[in-house]
Design an enzyme around this catalytic site. Structure first.
Site, PDB file in Angstrom:
ATOM      1  N   CYS A   2       0.628  -0.969   0.223  1.00 16.91           N
ATOM      2  CA  CYS A   2      -0.205   0.059  -0.101  1.00 16.91           C
ATOM      3  C   CYS A   2       0.702   1.079   0.210  1.00 16.91           C
ATOM      4  O   CYS A   2       1.570   1.407   0.710  1.00 16.91           O
ATOM      5  CB  CYS A   2      -1.086   0.217   1.683  1.00 16.91           C
ATOM      6  N   ARG A  27       4.231  -0.072  -4.328  1.00 18.23           N
ATOM      7  CA  ARG A  27       3.779  -0.611  -3.733  1.00 18.23           C
ATOM      8  C   ARG A  27       2.544  -1.235  -3.743  1.00 18.23           C
ATOM      9  O   ARG A  27       2.422  -2.191  -2.273  1.00 18.23           O
ATOM     10  CB  ARG A  27       3.942   0.758  -2.486  1.00 18.23           C
ATOM     11  N   TRP A  74      -2.452  -2.500  -1.593  1.00 19.86           N
ATOM     12  CA  TRP A  74      -2.048  -4.224  -2.035  1.00 19.86           C
ATOM     13  C   TRP A  74      -2.827  -5.123  -0.883  1.00 19.86           C
ATOM     14  O   TRP A  74      -2.706  -4.912   0.411  1.00 19.86           O
ATOM     15  CB  TRP A  74      -0.781  -4.343  -1.417  1.00 19.86           C
ATOM     16  N   ASN A 100      -1.815   1.690   6.053  1.00 22.94           N
ATOM     17  CA  ASN A 100      -0.891   0.609   4.813  1.00 22.94           C
ATOM     18  C   ASN A 100       0.157   0.412   6.759  1.00 22.94           C
ATOM     19  O   ASN A 100       0.048   0.720   7.384  1.00 22.94           O
ATOM     20  CB  ASN A 100       0.520   1.467   4.390  1.00 22.94           C
ATOM     21  N   GLY A 101      -0.864  -1.318   6.764  1.00 20.63           N
ATOM     22  CA  GLY A 101      -0.585  -2.298   7.807  1.00 20.63           C
ATOM     23  C   GLY A 101      -1.645  -2.534   8.528  1.00 20.63           C
ATOM     24  O   GLY A 101      -2.103  -3.701   7.333  1.00 20.63           O
ATOM     25  N   GLU A 482      19.401 -16.557  -7.160  1.00 23.27           N
ATOM     26  CA  GLU A 482      18.741 -14.777  -7.116  1.00 23.27           C
ATOM     27  C   GLU A 482      18.300 -14.352  -9.271  1.00 23.27           C
ATOM     28  O   GLU A 482      17.390 -14.293  -9.296  1.00 23.27           O
ATOM     29  CB  GLU A 482      19.787 -13.972  -6.799  1.00 23.27           C
ATOM     30  N   LYS A 486      14.385 -13.445  -9.989  1.00 24.48           N
ATOM     31  CA  LYS A 486      14.576 -12.710 -10.864  1.00 24.48           C
ATOM     32  C   LYS A 486      13.481 -13.455 -12.001  1.00 24.48           C
ATOM     33  O   LYS A 486      12.392 -12.184 -12.061  1.00 24.48           O
ATOM     34  CB  LYS A 486      15.389 -12.267 -11.832  1.00 24.48           C
ATOM     35  N   GLU A 489       9.629 -13.621 -10.279  1.00 26.99           N
ATOM     36  CA  GLU A 489       9.159 -12.392  -9.974  1.00 26.99           C
ATOM     37  C   GLU A 489       8.679 -12.027 -11.094  1.00 26.99           C
ATOM     38  O   GLU A 489       7.610 -11.374 -11.277  1.00 26.99           O
ATOM     39  CB  GLU A 489       9.864 -11.632  -9.107  1.00 26.99           C
ATOM     40  N   HIS A 505      20.451 -34.739  -6.891  1.00 32.34           N
ATOM     41  CA  HIS A 505      19.567 -35.506  -5.970  1.00 32.34           C
ATOM     42  C   HIS A 505      18.311 -34.796  -6.280  1.00 32.34           C
ATOM     43  O   HIS A 505      17.562 -35.208  -5.287  1.00 32.34           O
ATOM     44  CB  HIS A 505      20.255 -34.779  -4.500  1.00 32.34           C
ATOM     45  N   LYS A 605       7.360  -3.704  -3.775  1.00 32.50           N
ATOM     46  CA  LYS A 605       7.663  -2.895  -3.352  1.00 32.50           C
ATOM     47  C   LYS A 605       8.786  -3.051  -1.433  1.00 32.50           C
ATOM     48  O   LYS A 605       9.836  -4.256  -1.496  1.00 32.50           O
ATOM     49  CB  LYS A 605       8.977  -1.632  -3.621  1.00 32.50           C
TER      50      LYS A 605
HETATM   51  C1  F6R Z   1      13.469  -9.408  -5.400  1.00 29.48           C
HETATM   52  C2  F6R Z   1      12.629  -8.204  -4.273  1.00 29.48           C
HETATM   53  C3  F6R Z   1      12.398  -9.026  -2.656  1.00 29.48           C
HETATM   54  C4  F6R Z   1      13.479  -7.927  -1.356  1.00 29.48           C
HETATM   55  C5  F6R Z   1      13.008  -8.531  -0.750  1.00 29.48           C
HETATM   56  C6  F6R Z   1      13.460  -7.527   0.673  1.00 29.48           C
HETATM   57  O1  F6R Z   1      13.492  -8.652  -6.403  1.00 29.48           O
HETATM   58  O2  F6R Z   1      13.002  -7.323  -4.054  1.00 29.48           O
HETATM   59  O3  F6R Z   1      12.792 -10.139  -2.589  1.00 29.48           O
HETATM   60  O4  F6R Z   1      14.444  -7.991  -1.953  1.00 29.48           O
HETATM   61  O5  F6R Z   1      11.563  -8.079   0.023  1.00 29.48           O
HETATM   62  O6  F6R Z   1      13.181  -6.450   0.588  1.00 29.48           O
HETATM   63  P1  F6R Z   1      14.528  -5.419   1.526  1.00 29.48           P
HETATM   64  O7  F6R Z   1      16.267  -5.825   1.307  1.00 29.48           O
HETATM   65  O8  F6R Z   1      14.107  -4.365   1.093  1.00 29.48           O
HETATM   66  O9  F6R Z   1      14.061  -5.543   2.548  1.00 29.48           O
END
Ligand code: F6R
Length: 610
Positions: A2, A27, A74, A100-101, A482, A486, A489, A505, A605
């Site tokens: 949010c 967000r 969200w 937000n929360g 990672e 990527k 997502e 395995h 985000k």
């Molecule tokens: C993936 C991504 C998330 C963040 C995770 C932690 O691309 O962005 O997996 O890495 O939500 O977020 P931060 O680093 O802001 O604590």
């Protein structure tokens, strides 16, 4: 999770609110709403969908007023419906709230308020706040009613509140969800983050937990929940306005991938002085303490957790400090064994991830020293931890983390040099080589970016595959994780990251001619030859091999269908170089599939709820 923005001004705030909201869309984008006060009444428009879609239907720009609130959602409590979109109002339509929360005791509060005659229109936890304030307004000033209401609320909140009968005042409150105040000229703002209002101001005040702010167009006051006034520091943020704009790129994700040479150069800037590493004053851990520590525990989530795994490798391999990496969400609920000789490091781009904040708080209960590696100045994590090292990636807007990740790796590398030097686990020549190595990285990253056309070709060939496997070993096992994250997502294609040898395995059973297998195979003294063997195993089963190899490598070329080359550097730096082609591959595949790259479904985000 949010986004909230609010403006109070001496002129129409319509466009600023709209722009602020569009910057915050990363967000949450289930639904969106705006509210203004006109002649003692609210004008509210809201709807389901992304800002642009809802705007086409309701035309937000037709709303006018010198004070307003905006919200992008969200969803947590209540489905994605127009009724559940914010703002929410009380029974008399005099109090408007965006949130937000998560209000944890909303169900009890709702029952109580319903018994007292309040009528609810949505299934959200947010709506209880509007009614709770209304309930406390009888015979009280709005500030008193707000304080009384918030004292009853349990859970996390960043709130923007308008009272129809107080058209010159914008109210805000926070507890465990991010909220900032922005100070402009004859106008003031509230927002979930700095970039959303950076075009209008870089003078920022950070609200702390359980603080209430009252903003007018020419000032602001902050109080605690007992009405005691708080003195607040005004921070000047040195991020440029352009950094929060796409600047000609199709997506923020692409722009941010391309910004990595600059972001790394900024992260290194003035921190390497005569073969020594010097962090700023926020990092005040003494050499004596750093010499003594017996163990490091790193807590983080998602991409930052992958950075932590790279950190673990470096701390153990070079600084010889036993290191453990924990998911913050797990660490917070178990009784970790920590003592005074443990350093707990939290890694977070946003500094607002709820689980990472909670993990840090948990660690502090044991009296251990805490250090945060964070991108956002003044964010919650930086205010909780004892020491801070900032990554200097600049604002990261694309939901998929890219430049934040590589700058985290750069900081972990610098910290490894510092620790190795203090603990004398490396000699001067080795330190010098490490420093020379990292200094080369910005230019080398540029040369990786120059291979984008080949990466695009791979994306064009394989974007319609349904699964893929990412393999790496040692310091590049986290890069396999990672790379797979990527792809998942942003493209919604199933991808798994594995240590290359572990493939035997189980996952090897999945490999056939339809399975792209991305193998990170830089030339090194550790496992390179073993990885060549793993490539053979994939090939024998018909898998499509896309390899990341060191420039000049001939062996990988013989075995793989496609090879993307990264420049030669120290093994410990191969991970910073290897992740970039994988970011680009994920980006191009998602773009080819027509995905909303910067706003992938269900993601936000910063994950400010647990
Ligand atoms: C993936 C991504 C998330 C963040 C995770 C932690 O691309 O962005 O997996 O890495 O939500 O977020 P931060 O680093 O802001 O604590």
């Amino acid at each position: 999770m949010c986004g909230i923005v609010g403006v109070v001004s001496n002129k129409n705030v319509n466009e600023k609110l709209f722009n602020g909201l569009s910057n915050l869309e990363y967000r949450g984008y289930d639904s969106v709403g705006m509210c203004f006060i006109n002649g003692g009444k609210f004008s509210i428009k809201k709807g389901v969908g992304k800002l642009e879609e809802v705007h086409k239907k309701v035309n937000f720009l037709k709303l006018n007023g010198n004070i307003g609130l905006g919200h992008c959602r969200w969803s947590t409590h209540g489905g994605v419906t127009e009724k559940n979109a914010h703002p929410h109002v009380d029974c008399k339509n005099k109090i408007s709230v965006v949130h937000n929360g998560i209000i944890e005791n909303y169900s009890e509060l709702k029952d109580e308020l319903t018994k007292k005659g309040h009528k609810f229109y949505s299934q959200t936890d947010t709506e209880v706040i509007a009614h709770l304030i209304e309930e406390n307004l009888e015979g009280n000033k709005v500030e008193e009613a707000l304080r009384a209401a918030l004292k009853k609320v349990e859970g996390s909140y960043a709130l923007g509140i308008l009272f129809a009968d107080e058209p010159g005042k914008l109210f805000a409150a926070r507890n465990e969800s991010p909220l900032i105040i922005g100070l402009g000229k004859n106008e003031n703002f509230i927002a979930s983050d700095v970039p959303s209002i950076l075009s209008y101001t870089n003078k920022i005040v950070y609200l702390e937990d359980k603080e209430i702010a009252v903003l007018t167009n020419d000032g602001f006051d902050v109080f605690d929940l007992n009405g005691k006034e708080k003195r607040k520091k005004v921070h000047t943020i040195h991020w440029s306005k352009e950094s929060s704009q796409k600047s000609g790129y199709k997506h923020f994700m692409l722009k941010e991938i391309y910004e990595q040479p600059r972001a790394i150069a900024d992260t290194l800037n003035e921190r390497i002085v005569n073969n020594s590493i010097i962090f700023e004053k926020e990092f005040a851990l003494s050499d004596d303490f750093l010499k003594k520590i017996k163990r490091i525990v790193i807590v983080a989530c998602g991409t930052s957790w992958h950075a932590a795994l790279v950190g673990e490798f470096m701390f153990e391999e070079l600084a010889k400090i036993p290191t453990e990496v924990e998911y913050a969400s797990e660490f917070r609920y178990r009784h970790a064994l920590l003592d005074k000789n443990t350093l707990v490091i939290a890694i977070s781009q946003s500094g607002e991830t709820a689980d990472t904040i909670a993990a840090l708080k948990e660690a502090k209960k044991y009296g251990v020293k805490t250090l945060s590696i964070c991108n956002v100045i003044g964010s919650s994590i930086t205010r909780i931890s004892h020491d801070i090292i900032y990554t200097r990636a600049g604002p990261e807007i694309g939901v998929a983390s890219t430049k934040a990740f590589t700058t985290q790796l750069a900081v972990l590398y610098l910290l490894t040099i510092l620790l190795s030097k203090i603990r004398k686990t490396l000699n001067e020549k080795q330190i010098k080589d490490m420093i020379e190595g990292i200094r080369k990285i910005p230019l080398q990253l540029q040369s990786v970016l120059d291979e984008d056309d080949e990466i695009l070709e791979c994306a064009e060939l394989y974007y319609n595959k349904l699964n893929s496997l990412y393999l790496g070993r040692g310091i590049n096992f986290p890069i396999a994780l990672e790379g797979a994250l990527k792809l998942k997502e942003v493209s919604y294609i199933h991808a798994e990251g594995y240590p290359a040898a572990e493939m035997k395995h189980g996952p090897i059973a999945l490999i056939d001619k339809n399975m792209p297998v991305v193998v990170i195979a830089p030339h090194d003294i550790y496992t390179y030859k073993k990885v060549l063997g793993n490539i053979e195993e994939v090939k024998a089963r018909g898998g499509i091999i896309i390899a990341i190899a060191t420039v000049g490598d001939k062996e990988v070329k013989k075995r793989a269908k496609h090879v993307i080359y990264i420049p030669k550097n120290l093994y410990t730096l191969s991970s910073i170089l290897a992740i970039v082609p994988l970011q680009l591959l994920a980006y191009h595949i998602a773009d080819k599939l027509g995905r909303d790259v910067d706003r992938p479904r269900s993601l936000a985000k910063s994950v400010t709820v647990e």
